[in-house]
Design an enzyme around this catalytic site. Structure first.
Site, PDB file in Angstrom:
ATOM      1  N   GLY A  72       0.857  -1.232   0.021  1.00  6.34           N
ATOM      2  CA  GLY A  72       0.152  -0.022   0.023  1.00  6.34           C
ATOM      3  C   GLY A  72       0.779   1.209   0.015  1.00  6.34           C
ATOM      4  N   CYS A 325       5.009   4.274  20.814  1.00  3.77           N
ATOM      5  CA  CYS A 325       6.254   5.189  20.593  1.00  3.77           C
ATOM      6  C   CYS A 325       7.006   4.297  19.285  1.00  3.77           C
ATOM      7  CB  CYS A 325       6.987   5.356  21.580  1.00  3.77           C
ATOM      8  SG  CYS A 325       7.752   4.021  22.574  1.00  3.77           S
TER       9      CYS A 325
HETATM   10  N1  PLP Z   1      -2.548   3.203   4.183  1.00  5.04           N
HETATM   11  C1  PLP Z   1      -3.122   2.765   5.155  1.00  5.04           C
HETATM   12  C2  PLP Z   1      -4.395   3.669   5.731  1.00  5.04           C
HETATM   13  C3  PLP Z   1      -2.543   1.796   6.124  1.00  5.04           C
HETATM   14  O1  PLP Z   1      -3.151   1.401   7.054  1.00  5.04           O
HETATM   15  C4  PLP Z   1      -1.435   1.102   5.800  1.00  5.04           C
HETATM   16  C5  PLP Z   1      -0.900  -0.152   6.730  1.00  5.04           C
HETATM   17  O2  PLP Z   1      -1.289   0.000   7.765  1.00  5.04           O
HETATM   18  C6  PLP Z   1      -0.734   1.768   4.710  1.00  5.04           C
HETATM   19  C7  PLP Z   1      -1.157   2.588   4.000  1.00  5.04           C
HETATM   20  C8  PLP Z   1       0.504   0.913   4.186  1.00  5.04           C
HETATM   21  O3  PLP Z   1       0.137  -0.349   3.676  1.00  5.04           O
HETATM   22  P1  PLP Z   1       1.601  -1.366   3.624  1.00  5.04           P
HETATM   23  O4  PLP Z   1       1.478  -1.997   4.887  1.00  5.04           O
HETATM   24  O5  PLP Z   1       0.782  -2.263   2.630  1.00  5.04           O
HETATM   25  O6  PLP Z   1       2.576  -0.660   2.983  1.00  5.04           O
END
Ligand code: PLP
Length: 393
Positions: A72, A325
């Protein structure tokens, strides 16, 4: 110790059995390079194209609008940095919110250092933006609106279709980080007028290290990675065939079971929320109604989030705290600050995020253990003594 109660599905999920089974051949027997023209290669290529079709249909897109990535975070980086590159001659203004994930926030901060101007819309105490403020923030030099579909800490779901309308009307590209939403709530990129959407496999029972970016046809984003011709030349590098197959299988499964899962998980979540709110000096964080089915997030006065997480762990319960943290800083998260919590209250945050594998028994155990943990921690806290003596005055 007896069974582990996993209540941290917003951090990651277990791999779906179907996804695992679908992936296995591409790790063992069907190991061809999808770019090779002989038959094992063609088999791998076919698997990727079938996966692309599944991901597209899960979000109402066309297969050629889906590009596979490694997570992501990569999808968010690609979308935001590439729009900045593509549109910088038109303008350098971007609109986002104060509660985005670091994958978006840190990307925007990097662009700010390069001369881009970012408006971070504030949110109310439930984590909602004002659509009027969004409209008012749009300027002639605005090139991108990037607003998450649902928040990872407090679970608030944003009014994505309304934001899509505003962006389309203003002629501004709209990207949404749907990492927490995809596979959990209905999404349709056409109806919601989304131009770019990021998703991540491990949040819906797909494998870790897999992701996708939807790029609306006609939006000509610069490439994310230079090299070979994979992903139509926009994201070079030999594809993670098994990962792509796993992501698509898990997403297809999540979407086909979505109504049933939403119903089950929401009922568990609401029981959990009702039970936890009986603990004195406790507040729910996030929107009361527009929240992710699985996310129950709280702040407890006079308790340290990390201590709660550690004691829950000793009781076999996995949860997380937005006040952890993790970055080496003792400050509570930017999300908890943005919803206006006082610093000392934000320190006592806890997120329990449920999935379809959780049961009524899990909720019973959490509701038995958590109040004991909170009492124990409060009994050790000098702040608690002060807090209850204030109350007696
Ligand atoms: N965006 C959101 C809202 C997330 O919750 C996360 C992961 O926790 C990410 C992006 C990042 O995704 P990835 O862990 O696949 O890099």
């Amino acid at each position: 110790m007896s069974k582990i109660i996993y209540a941290d599905n917003a951090a990651t999920t277990s791999l779906s059995k179907h996804a695992y089974e679908a992936m296995t051949p591409y790790l063992i027997s069907e190991y061809g390079n999808p770019s090779s023209i002989y038959s094992v290669g063609r088999t791998a290529k076919k698997a990727i194209e079938s996966a692309r079709g599944k991901v597209a249909s899960a979000i109402g897109a066309k297969p050629e609008e889906i590009y596979f990535t490694a997570c992501g975070t990569e999808s968010d980086n690609w979308a935001i940095k590439s729009v900045a590159e593509l549109k910088k001659s038109k303008g350098k203004h971007i609109i986002s919110t104060a509660i985005e994930h670091h994958a978006v926030v840190h990307t925007l901060q990097k662009l700010e250092k390069q001369g881009f101007d970012v408006t971070y819309l504030g949110v109310n105490e439930n984590g909602n933006i004002s659509l009027d403020e969004l409209r008012a923030a749009i300027r002639p030099d605005t090139i991108l609106i990037t607003i998450m579909t649902a928040n990872n800490e407090i679970g608030t779901i944003m009014p994505i279709a309304e934001i899509g309308d505003i962006a389309r009307e203003a002629g501004v590209l709209f990207h949404t980080d749907a990492v927490q939403a995809a596979g959990h709530i209905p999404l349709n990129v056409v109806d919601m007028k989304i131009d770019l959407l990021s998703l991540s496999g491990h949040k819906f029972k797909g494998p870790k290290g897999t992701g996708a970016l939807y790029i609306k046809k006609g939006v000509r984003l610069p490439s994310n990675m230079q090299g070979g011709a994979q992903e139509r030349g926009l994201r070079s590098g030999t594809e993670n065939v098994a990962g792509i197959v796993g992501l698509a299988t898990a997403l297809e499964e999540s979407v086909s079971n979505m109504q049933e899962n939403m119903k089950k998980v929401t009922a568990l979540r609401d029981r959990l929320i009702d039970g936890i709110l009986k603990i004195p000096y406790t507040r729910l964080t996030g929107d009361l109604v527009n929240r992710l089915p699985g996310t129950a997030s709280f702040v407890f006065e006079c308790v340290e989030g990390e201590s709660m997480v550690l004691l829950l762990d000793q009781n076999g319960i996995c949860a997380s705290s937005g006040s952890a943290c993790s970055s080496g800083s003792l400050d509570p998260s930017h999300v908890l600050m943005a919803i206006g919590l006082p610093h000392e209250v934000a320190h006592g945050s806890l997120r329990l995020s449920l999935g379809e594998d959780n049961s009524e028994e899990d909720i019973d155990i959490i509701l038995e253990k958590l109040p004991q943990i909170i009492s124990r921690l409060r009994d050790m806290s000098p702040l608690w003594e002060e807090r209850i003596s204030e109350e007696k005055i």
